[in-house]
Design an enzyme around this catalytic site. Structure first.
Site, PDB file in Angstrom:
ATOM      1  N   HIS A 113       5.819  -1.455  -9.640  1.00  0.00           N
ATOM      2  CA  HIS A 113       5.445  -1.968  -8.273  1.00  0.00           C
ATOM      3  C   HIS A 113       6.480  -3.236  -7.696  1.00  0.00           C
ATOM      4  CE1 HIS A 113       1.997  -2.376  -5.414  1.00  0.00           C
ATOM      5  NE2 HIS A 113       3.052  -2.801  -4.555  1.00  0.00           N
ATOM      6  N   GLU A 142      -3.021  -0.155 -11.855  1.00  0.00           N
ATOM      7  CA  GLU A 142      -1.866  -1.090 -12.529  1.00  0.00           C
ATOM      8  C   GLU A 142      -2.370  -2.274 -13.128  1.00  0.00           C
ATOM      9  OE1 GLU A 142       0.259  -1.778  -8.496  1.00  0.00           O
ATOM     10  OE2 GLU A 142       0.848   0.255  -8.363  1.00  0.00           O
ATOM     11  N   ARG A 194       1.182   3.230  -2.024  1.00  0.00           N
ATOM     12  CA  ARG A 194       0.168   2.868  -2.844  1.00  0.00           C
ATOM     13  C   ARG A 194      -0.023   3.986  -3.853  1.00  0.00           C
ATOM     14  NH1 ARG A 194       1.285  -1.520  -1.447  1.00  0.00           N
ATOM     15  NH2 ARG A 194       0.193  -3.181  -0.470  1.00  0.00           N
TER      16      ARG A 194
END
Length: 342
Positions: A285, A266, A237
């Site tokens: 991601h 993000e 993360r």
């Protein structure tokens, strides 16, 4: 017949066919799709829900207080940082995730980032496409064999990564205050303190979950300890790394580079300094993703609902174990149900 309302708060997939396939044998389950972004939207969609499947929409204490009869909330993926666990536990709501759906994918992606950075693959590709046919643009490249990989966290994914790098001749260290040292040694990995890992490793790969104790755990102090030639990789993360400290460490030459699948915010903002750095690799991601992993994650998230509503069992992947003190369900007997999903 008892009817159960199951709300999907939000999703980023083309449809909900895998969830529908899991629920299709049960006429008592009504699947209600929503695309919530705010607390108020979640409350409006879920106030009378018996179960919730969640992706990114906030399941805050305010939301949980408004839930009238919810018994279980499952989340797509591993992290449960969208959900207020304490509030859910206090209200007797089981929280479940899918912790085992993408172990190989994330470990593979971390390895790909390590190899891509250390062999300067993306940099070489960029220059070659600009008609600069010269190996000197990649200098320096160092041999990988004999170097040290430091794993921040030693759960299932970094354990898989440790196994994958063995043929490459890397020495592997790990920092994980919850993992037994003797068990790590059995896997050929030495447990060390975070300070020792940062000062020793040539490659630091971050695999810690995001929680209050881990937010910003890799910051200025840790970058000050790292070697100038070290790189940092993050497939966990973004907020586990203090991003301002990372940018400063890169700009000041405290470390050689970074390879990141996740960032603090993000999607990454257009003017972010990381975007202009040749010594940084960024991916959106995507480490979790394969077609197989996506199907497994979505099916298992739905099955966690079936565990509770249909079988009156604790979900197989129960996160808030202390909820057992507040709600009495049967022990999980879900082996065959989940085996059919893989």
């Amino acid at each position: 017949m008892q009817k159960w309302k199951v709300v999907v708060t939000d999703w980023e997939y083309e449809d909900l066919r895998f969830e529908e396939a899991v629920f299709s044998p049960y006429e008592s389950i009504e699947l209600v799709p929503a695309q919530c972004r705010t607390e108020d939207e979640v409350i409006a969609a879920c106030a009378d829900a018996d179960a919730i499947i969640n992706q990114y929409a906030p399941i805050s204490a305010k939301v949980i207080e408004a839930l009238e009869k919810c018994r279980v909330i499952t989340r797509y993926g591993v992290g449960v940082n969208t959900i207020d666990l304490d509030a859910a536990t206090a209200k007797g709501i089981c929280i479940a995730n899918v912790p085992d759906y993408c172990m190989d994918e994330v470990a593979d992606h971390a390895l790909a980032l390590i190899l891509s950075w250390t062999r300067k693959i993306t940099l070489a590709d960029r220059y070659t496409k600009e008609h600069k046919w010269d190996f000197k643009v990649t200098q320096p490249i160092y041999r990988l064999r004999g170097r040290t990989l430091g794993l921040v966290g030693f759960g299932k994914i970094p354990q898989a990564l440790a196994e994958k790098v063995k043929p490459l001749g890397l020495k592997v260290l790990a920092y994980d205050p919850y993992f037994p040292a003797d068990k790590a040694e059995e896997k050929g990995v030495t447990l060390v303190s975070l300070d020792e890992l940062c000062s020793t490793a040539d490659i630091v790969s971050v695999h810690a979950p995001l929680m209050a104790a881990t937010k910003g755990m890799i910051g200025s102090r840790q970058f000050d300890l790292m070697k100038e030639g070290a790189i940092i990789v993050n497939t966990s993360r973004g907020p586990v790394i203090d991003e301002a400290a990372l940018v400063a460490a890169l700009q000041q030459g405290k470390i050689a580079g970074a390879a990141l699948d996740v960032v603090e915010e993000e999607p990454i903002v257009r003017d972010h300094p990381l975007l202009s750095m040749n010594n940084v690799i960024l991916t959106p991601h995507v480490a979790w993703y394969s077609e197989e992993a996506a199907e497994e994650m979505r099916s298992k998230a739905a099955m966690g609902v079936v565990d509770v509503l249909i079988h009156n069992e604790y979900p197989k992947y129960l996160v808030n174990q202390s909820v057992r003190d507040r709600v009495a369900l049967k022990p999980t007997q879900a082996g065959e149900r989940y085996a059919a999903l893989v």
